[in-house]
Enzyme design. Structure first.
Site, PDB file in Angstrom:
ATOM      1  N   ARG A  19       0.810  -1.217   0.000  1.00 57.92           N
ATOM      2  CA  ARG A  19       0.000   0.000   0.000  1.00 57.92           C
ATOM      3  C   ARG A  19       0.848   1.274   0.000  1.00 57.92           C
ATOM      4  O   ARG A  19       0.624   2.182  -0.754  1.00 57.92           O
ATOM      5  CB  ARG A  19      -0.948  -0.006   1.195  1.00 57.92           C
ATOM      6  CG  ARG A  19      -2.352  -0.430   0.763  1.00 57.92           C
ATOM      7  CD  ARG A  19      -3.277  -0.481   1.914  1.00 57.92           C
ATOM      8  NE  ARG A  19      -2.890  -1.535   2.849  1.00 57.92           N
ATOM      9  CZ  ARG A  19      -3.691  -2.063   3.744  1.00 57.92           C
ATOM     10  NH1 ARG A  19      -4.911  -1.645   3.858  1.00 57.92           N
ATOM     11  NH2 ARG A  19      -3.285  -3.010   4.545  1.00 57.92           N
TER      12      ARG A  19
ATOM     13  N   LYS B 209      -2.226 -19.518   5.530  1.00 62.00           N
ATOM     14  CA  LYS B 209      -2.933 -20.725   6.023  1.00 62.00           C
ATOM     15  C   LYS B 209      -4.441 -20.532   6.087  1.00 62.00           C
ATOM     16  O   LYS B 209      -5.214 -21.445   5.825  1.00 62.00           O
ATOM     17  CB  LYS B 209      -2.401 -21.145   7.398  1.00 62.00           C
ATOM     18  CG  LYS B 209      -2.583 -20.092   8.466  1.00 62.00           C
ATOM     19  CD  LYS B 209      -1.367 -19.969   9.337  1.00 62.00           C
ATOM     20  CE  LYS B 209      -1.097 -18.517   9.582  1.00 62.00           C
ATOM     21  NZ  LYS B 209       0.224 -18.060   9.365  1.00 62.00           N
TER      22      LYS B 209
ATOM     23  N   GLU C  82       4.324 -24.010   1.194  1.00 62.99           N
ATOM     24  CA  GLU C  82       5.133 -24.566   2.290  1.00 62.99           C
ATOM     25  C   GLU C  82       5.129 -23.679   3.528  1.00 62.99           C
ATOM     26  O   GLU C  82       5.085 -24.158   4.664  1.00 62.99           O
ATOM     27  CB  GLU C  82       6.578 -24.774   1.791  1.00 62.99           C
ATOM     28  CG  GLU C  82       7.501 -25.438   2.775  1.00 62.99           C
ATOM     29  CD  GLU C  82       7.058 -26.869   3.092  1.00 62.99           C
ATOM     30  OE1 GLU C  82       6.456 -27.046   4.170  1.00 62.99           O
ATOM     31  OE2 GLU C  82       7.304 -27.777   2.280  1.00 62.99           O
TER      32      GLU C  82
ATOM     33  N   GLY D 155       5.731 -22.406   9.287  1.00 65.39           N
ATOM     34  CA  GLY D 155       6.755 -21.464   8.801  1.00 65.39           C
ATOM     35  C   GLY D 155       7.923 -22.089   8.072  1.00 65.39           C
ATOM     36  O   GLY D 155       7.806 -22.479   6.908  1.00 65.39           O
TER      37      GLY D 155
ATOM     38  N   GLU E   2       0.409 -11.501  18.540  1.00 64.10           N
ATOM     39  CA  GLU E   2      -0.241 -10.387  17.851  1.00 64.10           C
ATOM     40  C   GLU E   2      -0.863  -9.456  18.895  1.00 64.10           C
ATOM     41  O   GLU E   2      -1.120  -9.870  20.025  1.00 64.10           O
ATOM     42  CB  GLU E   2      -1.376 -10.919  16.966  1.00 64.10           C
ATOM     43  CG  GLU E   2      -1.022 -12.101  16.096  1.00 64.10           C
ATOM     44  CD  GLU E   2      -0.186 -11.703  14.896  1.00 64.10           C
ATOM     45  OE1 GLU E   2      -0.239 -10.534  14.503  1.00 64.10           O
ATOM     46  OE2 GLU E   2       0.545 -12.565  14.371  1.00 64.10           O
TER      47      GLU E   2
ATOM     48  N   LYS F 258      -3.674 -24.644  10.302  1.00 60.33           N
ATOM     49  CA  LYS F 258      -2.524 -25.433   9.836  1.00 60.33           C
ATOM     50  C   LYS F 258      -2.858 -26.919   9.865  1.00 60.33           C
ATOM     51  O   LYS F 258      -2.509 -27.676   8.951  1.00 60.33           O
ATOM     52  CB  LYS F 258      -1.299 -25.125  10.704  1.00 60.33           C
ATOM     53  CG  LYS F 258      -0.853 -23.663  10.578  1.00 60.33           C
ATOM     54  CD  LYS F 258       0.107 -23.257  11.680  1.00 60.33           C
ATOM     55  CE  LYS F 258       0.416 -21.769  11.627  1.00 60.33           C
ATOM     56  NZ  LYS F 258       1.109 -21.268  12.820  1.00 60.33           N
TER      57      LYS F 258
HETATM   58  N1  HSE Z   1       1.145 -16.515  15.110  1.00 59.73           N
HETATM   59  C1  HSE Z   1       1.769 -17.751  14.732  1.00 59.73           C
HETATM   60  C2  HSE Z   1       2.569 -18.300  15.902  1.00 59.73           C
HETATM   61  C3  HSE Z   1       2.668 -17.646  13.548  1.00 59.73           C
HETATM   62  O1  HSE Z   1       2.559 -17.747  16.987  1.00 59.73           O
HETATM   63  O2  HSE Z   1       3.194 -19.338  15.728  1.00 59.73           O
HETATM   64  C4  HSE Z   1       1.902 -17.479  12.283  1.00 59.73           C
HETATM   65  O3  HSE Z   1       1.032 -18.538  12.086  1.00 59.73           O
END
Ligand code: HSE
Length: 441
Positions: free
Chosen positions: A46, A107, A131, A136, A192, A207
């Protein structure tokens, strides 16, 4: 050598910047290994003015990722926008429909639309590689899609969320509460700002839904996952688990049973001797039980810019090499419908923590309820409440006492019935805690 594969990176956050840097650093060796050059020709984000710590010189800038997805300036659309709808979904669909290969770390998008997107990729004769979407930097998608194809898989399970593993590890190591650990995780940038998706298990479930499809050849069924997060875990549970020889981990488990496939995400007691018990902090781990190979366990970073970029670029290298592995390990039309095994039929051992009202006959009532539900107990531990009398002024004997029960293998429905019966007898205070014990070698 064929013309270089032209990449368009949509989303220039931490992962996007790492992908650009990785290609700049290792592009030549990737070209030697895959027989074709790879070069980032376009990017989309952006805010053009932001410094992202990567050199974007010579790359075409698109403000609209959908425009980039359709553009003739790229062969591969790398989606790092995130989210299961909006720009991520629209641009991935546009790229596949325009005959562009897609690499994504998303995911949520795959958990919701994976089968449909796989069909779209097949119809357009292009790759959809992902992948980085599961654990990760751990190459578990390739492992299931390719390396384990000679095996019948009975179970895949893992620690798929670094935030939860970090919180549980610190609760155990330092004896601090869930809330304090979560606050630290947020301060350090592991969790987060809104950590709900991590701590309630949704991220793990996304996942797991992908892993289930790859392991069992079924359609992705992300809405059919039994889900419990880690918010109810207390330091009392962690201490009791430690004394009994277990550690508590948030696991995603997909397992074939006689009645279907279990998909479950919940806090789990794992024996300290197991490989998965030794995975600490933000690390992820995935274990797969195959009938010929036995159990394999992959461990590594489940998040972070460079680790995630490592998987994104491996997907790009596969496309450069001309690898055309089906998106979900087999043509989408051949995927079986997912048949859910009902959670009430789940079989295993259980840890139960009760706050027992200290009166004559309370234990006997509890034992009777367990016996009536046909549950056999492996151990009963009464943990005296330290200095309760001194703190409250009441005699210690009148305080509810923590009691831990470990069951032998039984069923979920039996445990739930027994706990309801115990609650109805008025011998416990508060809600019982119940944690499943995973049978591991
Ligand atoms: N928030 C995820 C974690 C990583 O804490 O592993 C991204 O899926």
């Amino acid at each position: 050598m064929a013309n270089a594969l032209r990449l368009g990176v949509a989303g220039l956050g931490t992962v996007g910047a790492s992908v650009v840097n990785l290609i700049a650093k290792h592009g030549n060796s990737i070209a030697r290994k895959s027989g074709r050059g790879v070069t980032v020709t376009a990017v989309s984000a952006r805010d053009k003015s932001r410094d992202r710590g990567c050199d974007l010189t010579g790359m075409t800038w698109f403000t609209d990722p959908v425009e980039m997805a359709k553009s003739d300036a790229i062969d591969v659309f790398i989606e790092l926008i995130g989210g299961d709808n909006g720009a991520a979904e629209t641009s991935v669909r546009a790229a596949l429909s325009s005959g562009k290969h897609v690499v994504t770390a998303n995911k949520a998008l795959l958990a919701k639309h994976g089968v449909e997107l796989a069909r779209l990729a097949e119809d357009n004769g292009v790759c959809l590689n992902y992948e980085a979407a599961v654990a990760g930097g751990i190459p578990i998608v390739k492992t299931l899609r390719e390396s384990m194809s000679g095996n019948e898989i009975s179970r895949v399970y893992g620690i798929l969320n670094g935030t939860c593993n970090y919180i549980l590890t610190r609760m155990e190591d330092e004896g601090i509460s869930f809330e304090d650990c979560l606050a630290d995780a947020q301060r350090l940038g592991y969790a987060e700002a809104d950590p709900t998706f991590d701590i309630e298990g949704n991220d793990t479930a996304h996942k797991l839904a992908i892993l289930t499809s790859l392991a069992f050849g079924t359609k992705i069924a992300a809405d059919d996952i039994y889900l419990e997060g880690i918010t109810s875990i207390t330091t009392a549970d962690i201490e009791a688990a430690d004394e009994l020889g277990y550690r508590i981990k948030l696991l995603g488990v997909a397992q074939r049973t006689e009645t279907g496939i279990e998909q479950r995400v919940h806090p789990t007691m794992v024996p300290k001797s197991s490989a998965i018990a030794r995975i600490d902090g933000v690390l992820n781990a995935v274990a797969v039980d195959g009938d010929f190979v036995g159990e394999i366990v992959l461990v590594g970073p489940g998040a972070g810019g460079n680790a995630t970029a490592s998987s994104v670029v491996a997907d790009v290298a596969d496309i450069a090499r001309g690898d055309e592995t089906p998106v979900l390990a087999m043509p989408a039309a051949d995927l079986a419908d997912y048949k859910r095994a009902r959670m009430r039929l789940h079989e295993g051992g259980y840890y139960i923590r009760l706050s027992v009202i200290d009166r004559p006959g309370a234990f006997a009532e509890i034992a009777r309820c367990m016996a009536d539900a046909d549950i056999s107990l492996e151990s009963i531990v009464q943990r005296r409440r330290a200095k309760a009398g001194a703190e409250t002024g009441k005699p210690e004997a009148s305080q509810p006492q923590p009691v831990i029960l470990i069951t032998y293998e039984t069923t979920e429905v039996a445990v739930r019935e027994a706990l309801e019966a115990i609650a109805s007898k008025g011998v416990i205070s508060g809600k019982p805690q119940m944690i499943r014990i995973e049978k591991l070698a």
